[in-house]
Design an enzyme around this catalytic site. Sequence first.
Site, PDB file in Angstrom:
ATOM      1  N   ASN A  61     -14.633  -2.004  -3.487  1.00 16.36           N
ATOM      2  CA  ASN A  61     -13.666  -1.353  -2.604  1.00 16.36           C
ATOM      3  C   ASN A  61     -13.022  -0.132  -3.255  1.00 16.36           C
ATOM      4  O   ASN A  61     -12.816   0.899  -2.600  1.00 16.36           O
ATOM      5  CB  ASN A  61     -12.570  -2.340  -2.195  1.00 16.36           C
ATOM      6  N   GLY A  91      -5.008  -2.479  -0.846  1.00 10.68           N
ATOM      7  CA  GLY A  91      -4.612  -2.240  -2.234  1.00 10.68           C
ATOM      8  C   GLY A  91      -5.698  -1.540  -3.022  1.00 10.68           C
ATOM      9  O   GLY A  91      -5.418  -0.674  -3.868  1.00 10.68           O
ATOM     10  N   ASP A  92      -6.940  -1.884  -2.759  1.00  9.91           N
ATOM     11  CA  ASP A  92      -8.059  -1.238  -3.451  1.00  9.91           C
ATOM     12  C   ASP A  92      -8.210   0.214  -3.013  1.00  9.91           C
ATOM     13  O   ASP A  92      -8.530   1.088  -3.830  1.00  9.91           O
ATOM     14  CB  ASP A  92      -9.358  -2.004  -3.173  1.00  9.91           C
TER      15      ASP A  92
END
Length: 300
Positions: A52, A251-252
């Site tokens: 990701n 978040g990634d």
Amino acid sequence: MPAVICGSLAFDTIMTFEGRFAEQILPDQLHILNVSFLVPALRREFGGCAGNIAYSLKQLGGTPLPMATVGSDGAEYVARLDTLGISTEFVREVEGAYTAQAMIMTDRDNNQITAFHPGAMGQAHTTQIAARADINIGIISPDGRDAMLQHAEQFKAAGIPFVFDPGQGLPMFDGKDLAHFVELATWVAVNDYEAKLLCDRTGLSIANLSKCVEGLIVTLGAEGCEVWVAGEKTLVPPVKAAEVVDPTGCGDAFRGALLFGLEKRWPLARCAELGNRVGAHKIAYRGGQNYTLSEKQTGL
């Protein structure tokens, strides 16, 4: 220049629960927990933190080098990375193991429950980091325990500055381990829950932890993020999402933007601003790798 992204490549099975976990789980009955969730929607996606983050960085025009392991079922993932123009130089197949698998269930409030099978990720430590003239930044995201410990030492030995991003791997480490990670790292990135756990285990406040590195970021979801430098906090405001569809991989996506800015030597707050924009865009798409970025979305 390329960025080494240590972490997992995983297949995500994502399920949608149309109710709220809080309404199904009785706090006073946790000792005899036995619940079942009806999940009408189910899909399989390419995921894992390294995958990701690499996807986000590539969308921004960066050059990701994911360092990860896949199992004997991982050929499809490797082919996808090749199609995206993401190098598989540091992606290794482990025979006789499954590629890491995440089973993620999201409720109507975007709370998530995840079950994770590490599979081939348990052998990630066998791939090593060495100094290379064209690599000047890296990140340690959730991975096998031995891999996270060894890769941190190897980044430091190679003189490659890196982000320590323990994520869901943080509970594997005690306070001594975590303090050592911070000592080796150049930057730290955690969400608000992880920040509390990091402080509890190391016995240090966020302000004091930030004095041990060049900068520390605490993401706050829809509230934006905190940027800590030398004990001083700056609140970077959020970017309102056009639509909230799926928080998986947000978040990634943020961390891919963080790497992009750090590689360009931007101030940490500017990196975080870009991260907020990319994360807010990603949340409107299902899965961690199904969005595209334009100049309008990123402001680049």
